[in-house]
Design a protein around this motif. Sequence first.
Motif, PDB file in Angstrom:
ATOM      1  N   GLY B  59       7.170  13.512  -8.959  1.00  0.00           N
ATOM      2  CA  GLY B  59       6.804  13.112  -7.596  1.00  0.00           C
ATOM      3  C   GLY B  59       7.856  13.581  -6.621  1.00  0.00           C
ATOM      4  N   GLY B  64      11.872  10.701  -5.196  1.00  0.00           N
ATOM      5  CA  GLY B  64      12.056  11.826  -6.105  1.00  0.00           C
ATOM      6  C   GLY B  64      12.990  12.870  -5.521  1.00  0.00           C
ATOM      7  N   ALA B  83       2.219  16.483  -7.920  1.00  0.00           N
ATOM      8  CA  ALA B  83       0.788  16.703  -8.145  1.00  0.00           C
ATOM      9  C   ALA B  83       0.088  17.314  -6.937  1.00  0.00           C
ATOM     10  N   SER B  84       0.524  16.943  -5.760  1.00  0.00           N
ATOM     11  CA  SER B  84      -0.172  17.358  -4.538  1.00  0.00           C
ATOM     12  C   SER B  84       0.150  18.809  -4.182  1.00  0.00           C
ATOM     13  N   ALA B 297       1.432  20.333  -9.456  1.00  0.00           N
ATOM     14  CA  ALA B 297       1.901  20.108 -10.832  1.00  0.00           C
ATOM     15  C   ALA B 297       1.727  18.632 -11.157  1.00  0.00           C
ATOM     16  N   GLN B 298       0.573  18.322 -11.728  1.00  0.00           N
ATOM     17  CA  GLN B 298       0.242  16.918 -11.985  1.00  0.00           C
ATOM     18  C   GLN B 298       0.662  16.500 -13.396  1.00  0.00           C
ATOM     19  N   VAL B 299       1.455  15.473 -13.456  1.00  0.00           N
ATOM     20  CA  VAL B 299       1.912  14.962 -14.744  1.00  0.00           C
ATOM     21  C   VAL B 299       0.743  14.297 -15.452  1.00  0.00           C
ATOM     22  N   PHE B 359      -3.371   1.110   3.394  1.00  0.00           N
ATOM     23  CA  PHE B 359      -3.271   1.209   4.851  1.00  0.00           C
ATOM     24  C   PHE B 359      -4.177   2.321   5.326  1.00  0.00           C
ATOM     25  N   LYS B 361      -4.839   4.845   8.970  1.00  0.00           N
ATOM     26  CA  LYS B 361      -4.475   5.186  10.356  1.00  0.00           C
ATOM     27  C   LYS B 361      -5.386   6.283  10.903  1.00  0.00           C
ATOM     28  N   TRP B 453      -5.148   5.872   3.073  1.00  0.00           N
ATOM     29  CA  TRP B 453      -4.223   6.057   1.950  1.00  0.00           C
ATOM     30  C   TRP B 453      -4.860   5.734   0.618  1.00  0.00           C
ATOM     31  N   GLY B 489      11.094   4.704  -6.716  1.00  0.00           N
ATOM     32  CA  GLY B 489      10.119   4.632  -5.614  1.00  0.00           C
ATOM     33  C   GLY B 489      10.194   3.301  -4.886  1.00  0.00           C
ATOM     34  N   ASP B 490       9.686   3.285  -3.658  1.00  0.00           N
ATOM     35  CA  ASP B 490       9.660   2.024  -2.890  1.00  0.00           C
ATOM     36  C   ASP B 490       8.905   0.950  -3.669  1.00  0.00           C
ATOM     37  N   GLN B 499      10.649   3.385   3.701  1.00  0.00           N
ATOM     38  CA  GLN B 499      11.382   4.487   3.092  1.00  0.00           C
ATOM     39  C   GLN B 499      12.736   4.026   2.579  1.00  0.00           C
ATOM     40  N   GLU B 500      13.342   3.062   3.290  1.00  0.00           N
ATOM     41  CA  GLU B 500      14.623   2.531   2.840  1.00  0.00           C
ATOM     42  C   GLU B 500      14.503   2.015   1.412  1.00  0.00           C
TER      43      GLU B 500
HETATM   44  C1  LIG Z   1       0.609   3.666   6.720  1.00  0.00           C
HETATM   45  C2  LIG Z   1       2.037   3.644   6.278  1.00  0.00           C
HETATM   46  C3  LIG Z   1       3.030   3.263   7.166  1.00  0.00           C
HETATM   47  C4  LIG Z   1       4.355   3.270   6.792  1.00  0.00           C
HETATM   48  N1  LIG Z   1       5.305   2.983   7.730  1.00  0.00           N
HETATM   49  C5  LIG Z   1       6.603   3.152   7.416  1.00  0.00           C
HETATM   50  C6  LIG Z   1       7.593   3.118   8.424  1.00  0.00           C
HETATM   51  O1  LIG Z   1       7.294   2.940   9.615  1.00  0.00           O
HETATM   52  N2  LIG Z   1       8.884   3.279   8.079  1.00  0.00           N
HETATM   53  C7  LIG Z   1       9.242   3.531   6.794  1.00  0.00           C
HETATM   54  O2  LIG Z   1      10.439   3.691   6.545  1.00  0.00           O
HETATM   55  N3  LIG Z   1       8.323   3.575   5.807  1.00  0.00           N
HETATM   56  C8  LIG Z   1       7.007   3.430   6.095  1.00  0.00           C
HETATM   57  N4  LIG Z   1       6.063   3.559   5.115  1.00  0.00           N
HETATM   58  C9  LIG Z   1       6.479   3.615   3.707  1.00  0.00           C
HETATM   59  C10 LIG Z   1       6.956   4.971   3.218  1.00  0.00           C
HETATM   60  O3  LIG Z   1       5.980   5.929   3.420  1.00  0.00           O
HETATM   61  C11 LIG Z   1       7.253   4.859   1.742  1.00  0.00           C
HETATM   62  O4  LIG Z   1       8.122   3.772   1.518  1.00  0.00           O
HETATM   63  C12 LIG Z   1       7.941   6.093   1.164  1.00  0.00           C
HETATM   64  O5  LIG Z   1       7.420   7.268   1.711  1.00  0.00           O
HETATM   65  C13 LIG Z   1       7.736   6.049  -0.351  1.00  0.00           C
HETATM   66  O6  LIG Z   1       8.376   7.129  -0.973  1.00  0.00           O
HETATM   67  P1  LIG Z   1       8.307   7.231  -2.553  1.00  0.00           P
HETATM   68  O7  LIG Z   1       9.030   8.473  -2.940  1.00  0.00           O
HETATM   69  O8  LIG Z   1       8.751   5.970  -3.147  1.00  0.00           O
HETATM   70  O9  LIG Z   1       6.745   7.359  -2.920  1.00  0.00           O
HETATM   71  P2  LIG Z   1       5.652   8.453  -2.534  1.00  0.00           P
HETATM   72  O10 LIG Z   1       5.933   9.060  -1.228  1.00  0.00           O
HETATM   73  O11 LIG Z   1       4.345   7.783  -2.712  1.00  0.00           O
HETATM   74  O12 LIG Z   1       5.829   9.577  -3.655  1.00  0.00           O
HETATM   75  C14 LIG Z   1       5.128   9.594  -4.848  1.00  0.00           C
HETATM   76  C15 LIG Z   1       4.772  11.032  -5.168  1.00  0.00           C
HETATM   77  O13 LIG Z   1       4.201  11.117  -6.458  1.00  0.00           O
HETATM   78  C16 LIG Z   1       3.175  12.108  -6.447  1.00  0.00           C
HETATM   79  N5  LIG Z   1       2.309  11.951  -7.602  1.00  0.00           N
HETATM   80  C17 LIG Z   1       1.292  11.094  -7.772  1.00  0.00           C
HETATM   81  N6  LIG Z   1       0.729  11.276  -8.993  1.00  0.00           N
HETATM   82  C18 LIG Z   1       1.445  12.232  -9.604  1.00  0.00           C
HETATM   83  C19 LIG Z   1       1.370  12.831 -10.867  1.00  0.00           C
HETATM   84  N7  LIG Z   1       0.479  12.444 -11.773  1.00  0.00           N
HETATM   85  N8  LIG Z   1       2.237  13.828 -11.179  1.00  0.00           N
HETATM   86  C20 LIG Z   1       3.175  14.235 -10.288  1.00  0.00           C
HETATM   87  N9  LIG Z   1       3.289  13.669  -9.065  1.00  0.00           N
HETATM   88  C21 LIG Z   1       2.427  12.687  -8.735  1.00  0.00           C
HETATM   89  C22 LIG Z   1       2.520  11.864  -5.135  1.00  0.00           C
HETATM   90  O14 LIG Z   1       1.760  12.964  -4.712  1.00  0.00           O
HETATM   91  C23 LIG Z   1       3.737  11.607  -4.245  1.00  0.00           C
HETATM   92  O15 LIG Z   1       4.212  12.802  -3.644  1.00  0.00           O
HETATM   93  C24 LIG Z   1       4.713   3.601   5.464  1.00  0.00           C
HETATM   94  C25 LIG Z   1       3.723   3.978   4.573  1.00  0.00           C
HETATM   95  C26 LIG Z   1       2.392   4.029   4.967  1.00  0.00           C
HETATM   96  C27 LIG Z   1       1.369   4.494   4.021  1.00  0.00           C
END
Ligand SMILES: Cc1cc2nc3c(=O)[nH]c(=O)nc-3n(C[C@H](O)[C@H](O)[C@H](O)COP(=O)(O)OP(=O)(O)OC[C@H]3O[C@@H](n4cnc5c(N)ncnc54)[C@H](O)[C@@H]3O)c2cc1C
Lengths: 527, 527
Positions: B59, B64, B83-84, B297-299, B359, B361, B453, B489-490, B499-500
């Motif tokens: 990811g 990641g 994957a995307s 590249a999907q796991v 969510f 938007k 989403w 991940g979050d 994101q924090e």
């Molecule tokens: C509507 C909305 C509003 C938000 N508002 C805020 C905000 O104002 N401020 C803020 O800080 N945060 C906000 N967030 C939260 C923020 O987007 C997330 O906390 C952060 O982006 C999560 O990052 P991550 O790396 O944990 O997960 P993700 O970004 O979900 O990363 C996971 C990755 O795994 C990939 N994946 C999935 N399946 C597979 C697979 N089988 N093989 C390989 N890869 C795969 C996905 O494509 C993705 O790229 C918001 C989120 C949403 C949806």
Amino acid sequence: MDTSNLSRRRFLELVGAAGGSTAIYQTSRAMGLLQDTGPVAKLDLQGVGAAGKKIAVLGAGIAGLTVAYELERAGYEVTVLEASHRIGGRNMTLRHGDLIDEMGHNRVCNFDDDPDLYFNPGPARIPGHHKRILHYCKKLGIELQVKANFARHAYTHESGHFGGNPVRKSEYFADAQGFMSELLYKAVDKNRFDEPLSVEDRERMLLFAKRIGDLQPDGTYHGTARAGYESGGFIKPGTHKKTMDFSALLQSRHWESAFDNIHNPEWAEPLMEAVGGMDNISKGLAKRIRSPILTNAQVQSLQNTETGVDVVYNHNGERKKLSADWCFNSIPVHFMVGIPNNFPKDYNEGFAAVRPDNFFKIGLQMKERFWEREGIYGGITHTDQKINQIWYPSHGIHRQKGVVLSAYAFGREQSAFFERMSPEDRIKYAGACGDNIHAGYSSYIEAGVSVPWGRMNHMMGCGIVWTPEKMEKYYKRMRAPEGRHYMIGDQISYHPTWQEGAFASAEYALLDFDKHIRAESAVSRKG
Amino acid sequence: MDTSNLSRRRFLELVGAAGGSTAIYQTSRAMGLLQDTGPVAKLDLQGVGAAGKKIAVLGAGIAGLTVAYELERAGYEVTVLEASHRIGGRNMTLRHGDLIDEMGHNRVCNFDDDPDLYFNPGPARIPGHHKRILHYCKKLGIELQVKANFARHAYTHESGHFGGNPVRKSEYFADAQGFMSELLYKAVDKNRFDEPLSVEDRERMLLFAKRIGDLQPDGTYHGTARAGYESGGFIKPGTHKKTMDFSALLQSRHWESAFDNIHNPEWAEPLMEAVGGMDNISKGLAKRIRSPILTNAQVQSLQNTETGVDVVYNHNGERKKLSADWCFNSIPVHFMVGIPNNFPKDYNEGFAAVRPDNFFKIGLQMKERFWEREGIYGGITHTDQKINQIWYPSHGIHRQKGVVLSAYAFGREQSAFFERMSPEDRIKYAGACGDNIHAGYSSYIEAGVSVPWGRMNHMMGCGIVWTPEKMEKYYKRMRAPEGRHYMIGDQISYHPTWQEGAFASAEYALLDFDKHIRAESAVSRKG
Ligand SMILES: Cc1cc2nc3c(=O)[nH]c(=O)nc-3n(C[C@H](O)[C@H](O)[C@H](O)COP(=O)(O)OP(=O)(O)OC[C@H]3O[C@@H](n4cnc5c(N)ncnc54)[C@H](O)[C@@H]3O)c2cc1C
Ligand SMILES: Cc1cc2nc3c(=O)[nH]c(=O)nc-3n(C[C@H](O)[C@H](O)[C@H](O)COP(=O)(O)OP(=O)(O)OC[C@H]3O[C@@H](n4cnc5c(N)ncnc54)[C@H](O)[C@@H]3O)c2cc1C
């Protein structure tokens, strides 16, 4: 005997159980009725009239430049006379190398030569309902950005409270609202009115109190995440901060002004600022004016004549005269007392009646943006020290350096305290006050400027302190033209320290002027 | 019988007449104790250990990419599998021509080709205490600017209240505070406690109530300039708005969430955003990573082995295997249920126990920035319509066009309402809702995107809805590594939609990983 804590009558009045007033309210506020300070006038100026085309504009601040810009476009021959070495008046930004023209203390701004390091010693904020300034910024393509004015992460600091330690505003406000709403909750909960509240009103009121202060289910206040976490929060569960002591909070003085600071429409979030410095507004106006704008041209006498106004001025040491058909005058009225003229007594009485207000600011270039390490990305810390406020820049986030407003004194008395010091001592003083709020504050100071408006040449004050009686007596008089001479400037608006007042005064004078021109040309067409 | 409205004991507790607690309070908060979510860890990674250097990161979202960035710098051989078709995960910005990869509704963003016209369908706000994201933005030179989140000039709109007309927040809040503080004032004024309040406490409390609500000298509320002027204000004296009807206000529902919206630390003014679009954060991370980041590249399966983790993935249709020494996995846990693995039962139980949140938007490109004509320069209008919120951009002030967030649904149920519609219908629906707030709203729509989403490929949700019991049961387990496999991940933080949380999870995993490496290398040094 009335045993209620608040009279049932007044409560019913407030809660309006009858519902009739709701209906009235609703019908009286059709969409579009949400107006405020009135729309910007369409300046459909008539163009040059029979009464001549030569215009003298006195003072190249916002008001003068606006009049010059509009009349030039309407076909007039405009000359702007400005006493200072620079245009803009109080609309000023200081950067590397700029002269600070303080009486007896001429000096040069010692900031780094970097467009990001600037200081606005005068206007620094534009609220969204100041339609005229926003209209001109849009029209002239002056870029604006949001300026963070209120920051929950900034501090309130009172020397004699909370051990003299700064307290985050988030914490202060959360606890103030919490304690208050607990009291409110109890008052409603006991429901001791002459007639008990309706079940529904009471329920809503209890919920209202809870939501305002984030109370516990039983209506008590025991802290809230709103105050910020003490620790944890992402990987560990967050621990709330302990509540402050209500007594300590009540004895502190920040709340005496804090709620008004937040809710005052003039400081309504989001505020804006001109990108790169507020003087881009006056410069933006000047750039679009082709007519001469003479700096170092101090007006020294004014004579109304049969057909216009004779203006005598000193230009770079030479005495000159400009015979204009009309004159628009933004010279601070407290200076007008000393400028010989043949205006009638009551007009001159107005000049003599006013008293200039005063402000003072210090800007310090800091070699590191240490405040960002404290989670502060703009906004204001309030302190009961003489510096009053510290403003953190909200532009240039995460760059190395930044300019911090390090003192902002309001009114003549507060300003006088700093005016008496040498420029060096002012900076030292501000540094020492800052040390009580941010550890190591003064060690970050690299350069600094202070601007005491009461000692700035050609200004010697800022705006006017009106008493209601004097306002009543002289206001209308000063806004009406005397012959072909108009007073303009924020000084004749109801907002003597807002650029919107300067723009509004220009608009007001131009509309009045246009009425005259139209009337005259109607007469001359008939004649 | 207790005749007090709030018990004397609790009042004394609150007001703390003894003063002892003040002293405790003061000594317990030395400067520097004003911490919140803990400082950013110093990632002094040990470097490649005896246990091998091949890292698989699953990811390419914030979590990641952060792990990949840090481990590459520590000397590891990193491969990121995503994957995307794009990197960033939920950190996404849509601009002209971008693919919206919704299941069954693949389409392209039809905004003008203009860097100013973008939409953040995921993260859009960064508060000043989110230290990790701010740390990385600073380190990587990702430019930030203030994002106006609360605007007093924006509206609250409730279909069944105030005649269905929008009400300025300035007015709503001023009146809510006013009415409330009048009630508080009366409660204190009557002073019906078992023992009367001290003269001083009572005086301060009365003043407190007055200042909170801007009451009249007699403690009644009859409107305030805080609500904005009805007319005048600069050249004519300002006329206050009439107060709203308290009953109408009390029956309305905005205040049920409004105070929390304002005071919630996660939305503490000033908020920030990445200049030019939030995806500059994930792009900024990716730009500094030289290791391969494979998209498409999907796991598809994961096998823990004696010495690491075997990752099988599909890359552009081809089945591939990556044998890594360590694996950091940010794949949404609700997908992990469907990915064959040899993890123990309790680990897999955790995956199955969670339920993705959701969510939705909509972003609309408007051909004119009509909201600025209403004095709105950013911030949010709240409505009880299904669109929930309208956000006005606070960048690009006074330009011709702008992108407005036109719907923001929270949670699965609200999102499902929009998910069922076609992309065209969603936009029409949002336009019709907007028309109830801004006259002519839908006539300004030029282009639009919607992002559900819960239907976005490789995402199908956002974050996790935890029940407290499940959190207790599975949280620690999921954060602990399983062999050489870490979940990140979050989704495993206490802030599943910030994101924090993603940055914090990366930091947490890296620190734990580093502990293992150090322990191993100590063993191998000994051995
Ligand atoms: C509507 C909305 C509003 C938000 N508002 C805020 C905000 O104002 N401020 C803020 O800080 N945060 C906000 N967030 C939260 C923020 O987007 C997330 O906390 C952060 O982006 C999560 O990052 P991550 O790396 O944990 O997960 P993700 O970004 O979900 O990363 C996971 C990755 O795994 C990939 N994946 C999935 N399946 C597979 C697979 N089988 N093989 C390989 N890869 C795969 C996905 O494509 C993705 O790229 C918001 C989120 C949403 C949806
Ligand atoms: C500390 C401070 C903070 C402020 N904050 C804000 C703010 O946040 N937002 C906002 O909108 N406004 C703010 N203001 C107010 C704003 O600066 C004024 O409202 C506005 O600049 C006034 O413009 P003016 O043209 O009316 O007057 P001025 O700018 O004062 O112009 C008068 C001009 O006349 C010239 N002059 C004087 N004597 C003579 C003479 N004899 N002959 C020829 N010319 C002469 C002067 O040099 C000057 O250029 C602030 C002002 C100060 C001082």
